[in-house]
Design a protein around this motif. Structure first.
Motif, PDB file in Angstrom:
ATOM      1  N   LEU A 103       1.009  -1.040   0.079  1.00 28.96           N
ATOM      2  CA  LEU A 103       0.088   0.019   0.177  1.00 28.96           C
ATOM      3  C   LEU A 103       0.977   1.320  -0.121  1.00 28.96           C
ATOM      4  CD1 LEU A 103      -2.464   1.630   0.282  1.00 28.96           C
ATOM      5  CD2 LEU A 103      -2.341   1.600   2.947  1.00 28.96           C
ATOM      6  N   TYR A 104       0.693   2.172  -1.066  1.00 30.87           N
ATOM      7  CA  TYR A 104       1.610   3.101  -1.125  1.00 30.87           C
ATOM      8  C   TYR A 104       0.562   4.601  -1.022  1.00 30.87           C
ATOM      9  CZ  TYR A 104       4.286   6.926  -3.261  1.00 30.87           C
ATOM     10  OH  TYR A 104       4.921   8.242  -3.573  1.00 30.87           O
ATOM     11  N   ASP A 105       0.602   5.229   0.061  1.00 23.29           N
ATOM     12  CA  ASP A 105       0.203   6.421   0.008  1.00 23.29           C
ATOM     13  C   ASP A 105       0.991   7.677  -0.454  1.00 23.29           C
ATOM     14  OD1 ASP A 105      -1.156   9.024   1.278  1.00 23.29           O
ATOM     15  OD2 ASP A 105      -2.427   7.773   2.531  1.00 23.29           O
ATOM     16  N   ALA A 106       0.718   8.338  -1.454  1.00 23.38           N
ATOM     17  CA  ALA A 106       1.825   9.136  -2.001  1.00 23.38           C
ATOM     18  C   ALA A 106       1.696  10.474  -1.033  1.00 23.38           C
ATOM     19  CB  ALA A 106       1.424   9.754  -3.311  1.00 23.38           C
ATOM     20  N   ASP A 107       0.441  10.914  -0.465  1.00 20.12           N
ATOM     21  CA  ASP A 107       0.339  12.095   0.205  1.00 20.12           C
ATOM     22  C   ASP A 107       1.199  12.057   1.687  1.00 20.12           C
ATOM     23  OD1 ASP A 107      -0.961  13.356  -1.682  1.00 20.12           O
ATOM     24  OD2 ASP A 107      -2.728  13.478  -0.668  1.00 20.12           O
ATOM     25  N   LEU A 108       1.035  10.742   2.270  1.00 26.22           N
ATOM     26  CA  LEU A 108       1.938  10.548   3.429  1.00 26.22           C
ATOM     27  C   LEU A 108       3.354  10.020   3.178  1.00 26.22           C
ATOM     28  CD1 LEU A 108      -0.894   8.584   5.480  1.00 26.22           C
ATOM     29  CD2 LEU A 108      -0.221  10.998   5.736  1.00 26.22           C
ATOM     30  N   GLU A 109       3.426   9.615   2.034  1.00 26.41           N
ATOM     31  CA  GLU A 109       5.105   9.291   1.921  1.00 26.41           C
ATOM     32  C   GLU A 109       5.287   8.166   2.572  1.00 26.41           C
ATOM     33  OE1 GLU A 109       7.633  12.556   2.210  1.00 26.41           O
ATOM     34  OE2 GLU A 109       7.187  13.547   0.077  1.00 26.41           O
ATOM     35  N   GLN A 110       4.304   7.168   2.391  1.00 26.77           N
ATOM     36  CA  GLN A 110       4.375   5.813   3.317  1.00 26.77           C
ATOM     37  C   GLN A 110       4.285   4.782   2.518  1.00 26.77           C
ATOM     38  OE1 GLN A 110       3.534   5.687   7.587  1.00 26.77           O
ATOM     39  NE2 GLN A 110       1.925   4.195   7.000  1.00 26.77           N
ATOM     40  N   VAL A 111       4.806   3.805   2.542  1.00 26.82           N
ATOM     41  CA  VAL A 111       4.473   2.347   2.020  1.00 26.82           C
ATOM     42  C   VAL A 111       4.339   1.295   3.251  1.00 26.82           C
ATOM     43  CG1 VAL A 111       5.152   0.429   0.380  1.00 26.82           C
ATOM     44  CG2 VAL A 111       5.662   2.931  -0.054  1.00 26.82           C
ATOM     45  N   THR A 112       3.231   0.531   3.157  1.00 24.37           N
ATOM     46  CA  THR A 112       3.059  -0.603   4.171  1.00 24.37           C
ATOM     47  C   THR A 112       3.152  -1.703   3.201  1.00 24.37           C
ATOM     48  OG1 THR A 112       1.498   0.826   5.282  1.00 24.37           O
ATOM     49  CG2 THR A 112       1.280  -1.440   5.710  1.00 24.37           C
ATOM     50  N   ALA A 113       3.734  -2.689   3.772  1.00 24.49           N
ATOM     51  CA  ALA A 113       4.013  -3.926   3.136  1.00 24.49           C
ATOM     52  C   ALA A 113       3.526  -5.202   4.036  1.00 24.49           C
ATOM     53  CB  ALA A 113       5.286  -4.071   2.663  1.00 24.49           C
ATOM     54  N   ARG A 114       2.983  -5.959   3.731  1.00 28.57           N
ATOM     55  CA  ARG A 114       2.300  -7.173   4.144  1.00 28.57           C
ATOM     56  C   ARG A 114       2.672  -8.322   3.581  1.00 28.57           C
ATOM     57  NH1 ARG A 114      -1.316  -5.409   8.525  1.00 28.57           N
ATOM     58  NH2 ARG A 114      -1.917  -3.333   8.432  1.00 28.57           N
ATOM     59  N   LYS A 115       2.606  -9.715   4.171  1.00 33.95           N
ATOM     60  CA  LYS A 115       2.867 -10.803   3.511  1.00 33.95           C
ATOM     61  C   LYS A 115       1.316 -11.141   2.836  1.00 33.95           C
ATOM     62  CE  LYS A 115       6.515 -12.880   6.426  1.00 33.95           C
ATOM     63  NZ  LYS A 115       7.039 -14.058   7.180  1.00 33.95           N
ATOM     64  N   GLN A 116       1.514 -11.367   1.671  1.00 31.67           N
ATOM     65  CA  GLN A 116       0.091 -11.545   0.969  1.00 31.67           C
ATOM     66  C   GLN A 116      -0.344 -12.587   1.320  1.00 31.67           C
ATOM     67  OE1 GLN A 116       0.612 -10.921  -3.276  1.00 31.67           O
ATOM     68  NE2 GLN A 116      -0.981 -12.085  -3.766  1.00 31.67           N
ATOM     69  N   ALA A 117       0.156 -13.940   1.661  1.00 36.02           N
ATOM     70  CA  ALA A 117      -0.752 -15.196   1.750  1.00 36.02           C
ATOM     71  C   ALA A 117      -1.328 -15.025   3.374  1.00 36.02           C
ATOM     72  CB  ALA A 117       0.351 -16.143   1.832  1.00 36.02           C
ATOM     73  N   GLN A 118      -1.023 -14.187   3.893  1.00 36.87           N
ATOM     74  CA  GLN A 118      -1.559 -13.976   5.314  1.00 36.87           C
ATOM     75  C   GLN A 118      -2.699 -12.997   5.337  1.00 36.87           C
ATOM     76  OE1 GLN A 118       1.554 -13.223   8.020  1.00 36.87           O
ATOM     77  NE2 GLN A 118       2.552 -15.245   7.748  1.00 36.87           N
ATOM     78  N   THR A 119      -2.988 -12.477   4.346  1.00 37.17           N
ATOM     79  CA  THR A 119      -3.776 -11.283   4.227  1.00 37.17           C
ATOM     80  C   THR A 119      -4.959 -11.398   3.266  1.00 37.17           C
ATOM     81  OG1 THR A 119      -1.946  -9.783   4.362  1.00 37.17           O
ATOM     82  CG2 THR A 119      -3.924  -8.756   3.722  1.00 37.17           C
ATOM     83  N   LEU A 120      -5.114 -12.150   2.169  1.00 33.61           N
ATOM     84  CA  LEU A 120      -6.016 -11.862   1.027  1.00 33.61           C
ATOM     85  C   LEU A 120      -7.263 -13.199   1.322  1.00 33.61           C
ATOM     86  CD1 LEU A 120      -3.974 -11.466  -2.083  1.00 33.61           C
ATOM     87  CD2 LEU A 120      -5.050  -9.806  -0.376  1.00 33.61           C
ATOM     88  N   ALA A 121      -7.087 -14.118   2.026  1.00 30.91           N
ATOM     89  CA  ALA A 121      -8.097 -15.422   1.981  1.00 30.91           C
ATOM     90  C   ALA A 121      -9.193 -14.750   1.934  1.00 30.91           C
ATOM     91  CB  ALA A 121      -7.679 -16.229   3.150  1.00 30.91           C
ATOM     92  N   SER A 122     -10.128 -13.954   3.078  1.00 31.67           N
ATOM     93  CA  SER A 122     -11.326 -13.499   3.119  1.00 31.67           C
ATOM     94  C   SER A 122     -11.427 -12.214   2.869  1.00 31.67           C
ATOM     95  CB  SER A 122     -11.806 -13.722   4.797  1.00 31.67           C
ATOM     96  OG  SER A 122     -11.520 -15.479   4.886  1.00 31.67           O
ATOM     97  N   THR A 123     -11.060 -11.843   1.727  1.00 31.83           N
ATOM     98  CA  THR A 123     -11.076 -10.438   1.372  1.00 31.83           C
ATOM     99  C   THR A 123     -11.753 -10.439  -0.054  1.00 31.83           C
ATOM    100  OG1 THR A 123      -9.268 -10.359  -0.015  1.00 31.83           O
ATOM    101  CG2 THR A 123      -8.921  -9.661   2.479  1.00 31.83           C
ATOM    102  N   PRO A 124     -12.415  -9.217  -0.449  1.00 30.61           N
ATOM    103  CA  PRO A 124     -12.986  -9.089  -1.806  1.00 30.61           C
ATOM    104  C   PRO A 124     -12.145  -9.296  -3.054  1.00 30.61           C
ATOM    105  CG  PRO A 124     -13.564  -7.221  -0.536  1.00 30.61           C
ATOM    106  CD  PRO A 124     -12.729  -8.050   0.471  1.00 30.61           C
ATOM    107  N   ALA A 125     -10.824  -9.213  -2.758  1.00 27.50           N
ATOM    108  CA  ALA A 125      -9.731  -9.562  -3.627  1.00 27.50           C
ATOM    109  C   ALA A 125      -9.823 -10.983  -4.100  1.00 27.50           C
ATOM    110  CB  ALA A 125      -8.325  -8.973  -3.362  1.00 27.50           C
ATOM    111  N   ALA A 126      -9.911 -11.992  -3.029  1.00 31.16           N
ATOM    112  CA  ALA A 126      -9.971 -13.425  -3.293  1.00 31.16           C
ATOM    113  C   ALA A 126     -11.059 -13.825  -4.120  1.00 31.16           C
ATOM    114  CB  ALA A 126     -10.083 -13.986  -1.820  1.00 31.16           C
TER     115      ALA A 126
END
Length: 227
Positions: A103-126
């Motif tokens: 997740l890159y928020d340009a205004d905050l100049e911040q990137v958040t990085a998470r392990k994908q396998a632990q994040t996506l199972a029960s989300t709209p992306a799945a």
């Protein structure tokens, strides 16, 4: 897809038991939306579209609730890559590259990085970008056919996990030229906030969309957070 729900809420703030009983005469129509979702999952190995997202907070007594609108582009390649590029009102990028969800928020100049396998199972992306078929989705969601509405076929997906950040996701599909195209996602989170993503100019299996489109390198000078 715009999907880790917590990430979507970030964009939202920036700008970004249902029972269907089918009568015998309507049974074929009710079954068809699940068939269409299966067709979408199996036949659409990649896709690209413009999106508009309207987020509406829970209604409060005596207050008029107004939604906040964001726009951008969405793309995916099964089974593990997708990206949302928010353009208005604030730039933001959400990218799954197969290993990491960025997740890159340009205004905050911040990137958040998470392990994908632990994040996506029960989300709209799945539901739309990573699952291979209905069987894969049914591991994490209860899927229910709903009646057609808005010239779309609808499937209701209810997370099986009790601690899910979602209450439900309604998937709106359109048959277009023999293909099943994603038209809408209607997401209701655990706090009662609603997020409706409408997709336009949906391209099915575009030849120009490769894995390189989902590479992400944090810009120089930004903070990188790895929770």
């Amino acid at each position: 897809m715009v999907i880790n729900l917590a990430f979507l809420k970030r964009g939202i703030r920036r700008g970004g038991a249902v029972l269907v009983v089918c009568a015998l005469s309507a049974s074929l129509a009710c079954a068809s939306s699940l068939d269409t979702l299966e067709r979408f999952l199996k036949a659409t190995q990649s896709g690209r579209a413009d999106f508009t997202q309207v987020v509406t907070p829970p209604a409060k007594s005596g207050q008029t609730v107004r939604g906040k609108t964001s726009t951008g582009t969405f793309a995916f390649v099964r089974p593990s890559r997708f990206r949302f590029d928010y353009q208005k009102p604030f730039p933001m990028v959400i990218v799954a590259d197969g290993q990491t969800l960025w997740l890159y928020d340009a205004d905050l100049e911040q990137v958040t990085a998470r392990k994908q396998a632990q994040t996506l199972a029960s989300t709209p992306a799945a539901l739309v970008a990573t699952a291979a078929d209905l069987g894969a989705l049914q591991k994490d969601f209860t899927l229910t056919a709903e009646p057609d509405a808005e010239s779309l076929q609808w499937v209701l997906a209810t997370p099986k996990a009790r601690d899910s950040a979602l209450q439900s996701v309604r998937i709106g599909l359109r048959l277009d030229g023999g293909y099943a195209a994603l038209a809408k996602l209607d997401i209701l989170d655990a706090l009662g906030q609603r997020s409706v993503l409408s997709f336009e100019r949906f391209e099915v299996n575009p030849s120009s969309l490769g894995h390189a489109a989902f590479n992400f390198v944090p810009p120089k000078g930004v903070d990188v957070v790895r929770p």
